[in-house]
Design a protein around this motif. Structure first.
Motif, PDB file in Angstrom:
ATOM      1  N   LEU A 126       1.345  -1.548   1.027  1.00 15.37           N
ATOM      2  CA  LEU A 126       2.317  -1.382   2.103  1.00 15.37           C
ATOM      3  C   LEU A 126       1.674  -1.609   3.465  1.00 15.37           C
ATOM      4  O   LEU A 126       2.189  -2.369   4.291  1.00 15.37           O
ATOM      5  CB  LEU A 126       2.931   0.015   2.039  1.00 15.37           C
ATOM      6  CG  LEU A 126       3.869   0.401   3.171  1.00 15.37           C
ATOM      7  CD1 LEU A 126       5.154  -0.398   3.074  1.00 15.37           C
ATOM      8  CD2 LEU A 126       4.159   1.877   3.132  1.00 15.37           C
ATOM      9  N   PHE A 127       0.522  -0.983   3.699  1.00 16.03           N
ATOM     10  CA  PHE A 127      -0.113  -1.116   5.010  1.00 16.03           C
ATOM     11  C   PHE A 127      -0.704  -2.505   5.229  1.00 16.03           C
ATOM     12  O   PHE A 127      -0.643  -3.036   6.337  1.00 16.03           O
ATOM     13  CB  PHE A 127      -1.171  -0.034   5.203  1.00 16.03           C
ATOM     14  CG  PHE A 127      -0.575   1.305   5.531  1.00 16.03           C
ATOM     15  CD1 PHE A 127       0.159   1.487   6.688  1.00 16.03           C
ATOM     16  CD2 PHE A 127      -0.738   2.370   4.670  1.00 16.03           C
ATOM     17  CE1 PHE A 127       0.722   2.717   6.992  1.00 16.03           C
ATOM     18  CE2 PHE A 127      -0.187   3.605   4.963  1.00 16.03           C
ATOM     19  CZ  PHE A 127       0.548   3.778   6.120  1.00 16.03           C
ATOM     20  N   SER A 128      -1.270  -3.102   4.195  1.00 12.10           N
ATOM     21  CA  SER A 128      -1.809  -4.448   4.383  1.00 12.10           C
ATOM     22  C   SER A 128      -0.686  -5.462   4.589  1.00 12.10           C
ATOM     23  O   SER A 128      -0.834  -6.410   5.359  1.00 12.10           O
ATOM     24  CB  SER A 128      -2.689  -4.846   3.206  1.00 12.10           C
ATOM     25  OG  SER A 128      -1.959  -4.815   2.014  1.00 12.10           O
ATOM     26  N   SER A 129       0.447  -5.257   3.941  1.00 11.20           N
ATOM     27  CA  SER A 129       1.595  -6.136   4.152  1.00 11.20           C
ATOM     28  C   SER A 129       2.125  -6.002   5.581  1.00 11.20           C
ATOM     29  O   SER A 129       2.477  -6.999   6.212  1.00 11.20           O
ATOM     30  CB  SER A 129       2.692  -5.800   3.142  1.00 11.20           C
ATOM     31  OG  SER A 129       3.837  -6.583   3.374  1.00 11.20           O
ATOM     32  N   ALA A 130       2.175  -4.789   6.079  1.00  9.50           N
ATOM     33  CA  ALA A 130       2.626  -4.586   7.458  1.00  9.50           C
ATOM     34  C   ALA A 130       1.658  -5.234   8.445  1.00  9.50           C
ATOM     35  O   ALA A 130       2.082  -5.817   9.450  1.00  9.50           O
ATOM     36  CB  ALA A 130       2.759  -3.093   7.746  1.00  9.50           C
ATOM     37  N   PHE A 131       0.364  -5.151   8.157  1.00 11.30           N
ATOM     38  CA  PHE A 131      -0.628  -5.783   9.024  1.00 11.30           C
ATOM     39  C   PHE A 131      -0.434  -7.298   9.054  1.00 11.30           C
ATOM     40  O   PHE A 131      -0.429  -7.907  10.128  1.00 11.30           O
ATOM     41  CB  PHE A 131      -2.039  -5.447   8.534  1.00 11.30           C
ATOM     42  CG  PHE A 131      -3.107  -6.175   9.282  1.00 11.30           C
ATOM     43  CD1 PHE A 131      -3.479  -5.772  10.552  1.00 11.30           C
ATOM     44  CD2 PHE A 131      -3.736  -7.272   8.720  1.00 11.30           C
ATOM     45  CE1 PHE A 131      -4.457  -6.448  11.257  1.00 11.30           C
ATOM     46  CE2 PHE A 131      -4.715  -7.949   9.406  1.00 11.30           C
ATOM     47  CZ  PHE A 131      -5.080  -7.542  10.677  1.00 11.30           C
ATOM     48  N   GLY A 134      -2.604   2.432  -4.592  1.00 13.32           N
ATOM     49  CA  GLY A 134      -2.427   0.986  -4.541  1.00 13.32           C
ATOM     50  C   GLY A 134      -1.128   0.589  -3.852  1.00 13.32           C
ATOM     51  O   GLY A 134      -1.083  -0.393  -3.102  1.00 13.32           O
ATOM     52  N   ILE A 135      -0.075   1.351  -4.090  1.00 11.56           N
ATOM     53  CA  ILE A 135       1.216   1.069  -3.444  1.00 11.56           C
ATOM     54  C   ILE A 135       1.110   1.257  -1.937  1.00 11.56           C
ATOM     55  O   ILE A 135       1.574   0.420  -1.157  1.00 11.56           O
ATOM     56  CB  ILE A 135       2.321   1.968  -4.053  1.00 11.56           C
ATOM     57  CG1 ILE A 135       2.602   1.555  -5.493  1.00 11.56           C
ATOM     58  CG2 ILE A 135       3.586   1.925  -3.219  1.00 11.56           C
ATOM     59  CD1 ILE A 135       3.460   2.538  -6.259  1.00 11.56           C
ATOM     60  N   VAL A 136       0.477   2.340  -1.511  1.00 17.86           N
ATOM     61  CA  VAL A 136       0.334   2.603  -0.074  1.00 17.86           C
ATOM     62  C   VAL A 136      -0.579   1.562   0.582  1.00 17.86           C
ATOM     63  O   VAL A 136      -0.297   1.080   1.687  1.00 17.86           O
ATOM     64  CB  VAL A 136      -0.189   4.040   0.159  1.00 17.86           C
ATOM     65  CG1 VAL A 136      -0.563   4.274   1.598  1.00 17.86           C
ATOM     66  CG2 VAL A 136       0.859   5.047  -0.283  1.00 17.86           C
ATOM     67  N   ALA A 137      -1.663   1.196  -0.093  1.00 20.49           N
ATOM     68  CA  ALA A 137      -2.560   0.173   0.456  1.00 20.49           C
ATOM     69  C   ALA A 137      -1.841  -1.166   0.594  1.00 20.49           C
ATOM     70  O   ALA A 137      -2.008  -1.880   1.598  1.00 20.49           O
ATOM     71  CB  ALA A 137      -3.787   0.024  -0.432  1.00 20.49           C
ATOM     72  N   LEU A 180       2.230  -9.633  -1.152  1.00 20.63           N
ATOM     73  CA  LEU A 180       1.951  -8.199  -1.177  1.00 20.63           C
ATOM     74  C   LEU A 180       3.203  -7.389  -1.480  1.00 20.63           C
ATOM     75  O   LEU A 180       3.117  -6.325  -2.092  1.00 20.63           O
ATOM     76  CB  LEU A 180       1.321  -7.764   0.141  1.00 20.63           C
ATOM     77  CG  LEU A 180      -0.119  -8.222   0.328  1.00 20.63           C
ATOM     78  CD1 LEU A 180      -0.596  -7.953   1.743  1.00 20.63           C
ATOM     79  CD2 LEU A 180      -1.031  -7.553  -0.676  1.00 20.63           C
ATOM     80  N   LEU A 181       4.366  -7.885  -1.079  1.00 20.83           N
ATOM     81  CA  LEU A 181       5.614  -7.233  -1.460  1.00 20.83           C
ATOM     82  C   LEU A 181       5.818  -7.309  -2.967  1.00 20.83           C
ATOM     83  O   LEU A 181       6.214  -6.321  -3.604  1.00 20.83           O
ATOM     84  CB  LEU A 181       6.793  -7.880  -0.733  1.00 20.83           C
ATOM     85  CG  LEU A 181       8.179  -7.398  -1.149  1.00 20.83           C
ATOM     86  CD1 LEU A 181       8.362  -5.936  -0.798  1.00 20.83           C
ATOM     87  CD2 LEU A 181       9.250  -8.248  -0.514  1.00 20.83           C
ATOM     88  N   LYS A 182       5.520  -8.462  -3.551  1.00 17.29           N
ATOM     89  CA  LYS A 182       5.622  -8.606  -5.005  1.00 17.29           C
ATOM     90  C   LYS A 182       4.669  -7.649  -5.711  1.00 17.29           C
ATOM     91  O   LYS A 182       5.027  -7.029  -6.710  1.00 17.29           O
ATOM     92  CB  LYS A 182       5.309 -10.041  -5.422  1.00 17.29           C
ATOM     93  CG  LYS A 182       6.333 -11.048  -5.005  1.00 17.29           C
ATOM     94  CD  LYS A 182       5.869 -12.435  -5.401  1.00 17.29           C
ATOM     95  CE  LYS A 182       6.710 -13.525  -4.813  1.00 17.29           C
ATOM     96  NZ  LYS A 182       6.203 -14.863  -5.153  1.00 17.29           N
ATOM     97  N   LEU A 183       3.455  -7.526  -5.177  1.00 24.07           N
ATOM     98  CA  LEU A 183       2.480  -6.610  -5.755  1.00 24.07           C
ATOM     99  C   LEU A 183       2.965  -5.169  -5.664  1.00 24.07           C
ATOM    100  O   LEU A 183       2.849  -4.398  -6.625  1.00 24.07           O
ATOM    101  CB  LEU A 183       1.135  -6.750  -5.046  1.00 24.07           C
ATOM    102  CG  LEU A 183       0.037  -5.795  -5.489  1.00 24.07           C
ATOM    103  CD1 LEU A 183      -0.365  -6.069  -6.930  1.00 24.07           C
ATOM    104  CD2 LEU A 183      -1.142  -5.893  -4.563  1.00 24.07           C
ATOM    105  N   ARG A 184       3.537  -4.790  -4.532  1.00 21.76           N
ATOM    106  CA  ARG A 184       4.026  -3.424  -4.350  1.00 21.76           C
ATOM    107  C   ARG A 184       5.173  -3.117  -5.292  1.00 21.76           C
ATOM    108  O   ARG A 184       5.243  -2.028  -5.873  1.00 21.76           O
ATOM    109  CB  ARG A 184       4.435  -3.206  -2.899  1.00 21.76           C
ATOM    110  CG  ARG A 184       4.710  -1.763  -2.581  1.00 21.76           C
ATOM    111  CD  ARG A 184       4.819  -1.497  -1.098  1.00 21.76           C
ATOM    112  NE  ARG A 184       5.971  -2.145  -0.497  1.00 21.76           N
ATOM    113  CZ  ARG A 184       5.878  -3.115   0.411  1.00 21.76           C
ATOM    114  NH1 ARG A 184       4.720  -3.533   0.822  1.00 21.76           N
ATOM    115  NH2 ARG A 184       6.968  -3.637   0.923  1.00 21.76           N
ATOM    116  N   VAL A 185       6.063  -4.056  -5.483  1.00 27.51           N
ATOM    117  CA  VAL A 185       7.174  -3.859  -6.416  1.00 27.51           C
ATOM    118  C   VAL A 185       6.650  -3.745  -7.844  1.00 27.51           C
ATOM    119  O   VAL A 185       7.091  -2.879  -8.614  1.00 27.51           O
ATOM    120  CB  VAL A 185       8.210  -4.998  -6.278  1.00 27.51           C
ATOM    121  CG1 VAL A 185       9.217  -4.962  -7.402  1.00 27.51           C
ATOM    122  CG2 VAL A 185       8.915  -4.918  -4.936  1.00 27.51           C
TER     123      VAL A 185
END
Length: 69
Positions: free
Chosen positions: A18-23, A13-16, A38-43
């Protein structure tokens, strides 16, 4: 075994995220703040993972192992 599965799902989930946020950072031109959400979700996922690993270690669900002499 279930503990390792939970850890793997959280890492996935963290990697997904990360990539969707970059997209969305590169391709999104709208005023929606998808990258920030998505940054909030990753944190949140990262904090959840750290807490889960600490709890699993103290509860004895995860046992560290290394090379045996």
């Amino acid at each position: 075994m279930i503990v390792k599965l939970i850890i793997a799902l959280l890492l996935l989930g963290i990697v997904a995220s990360l990539f969707s946020s970059a997209f969305f950072l590169v391709k999104d031109d709208s005023q929606r703040k998808r990258t920030l959400s998505l940054l909030k979700l990753r944190v949140a996922l990262s904090v959840t993972l750290i807490i889960f690993v600490l709890v699993a270690y103290t509860a004895g669900w995860l046992v560290p192992h290394g090379p045996q002499p």
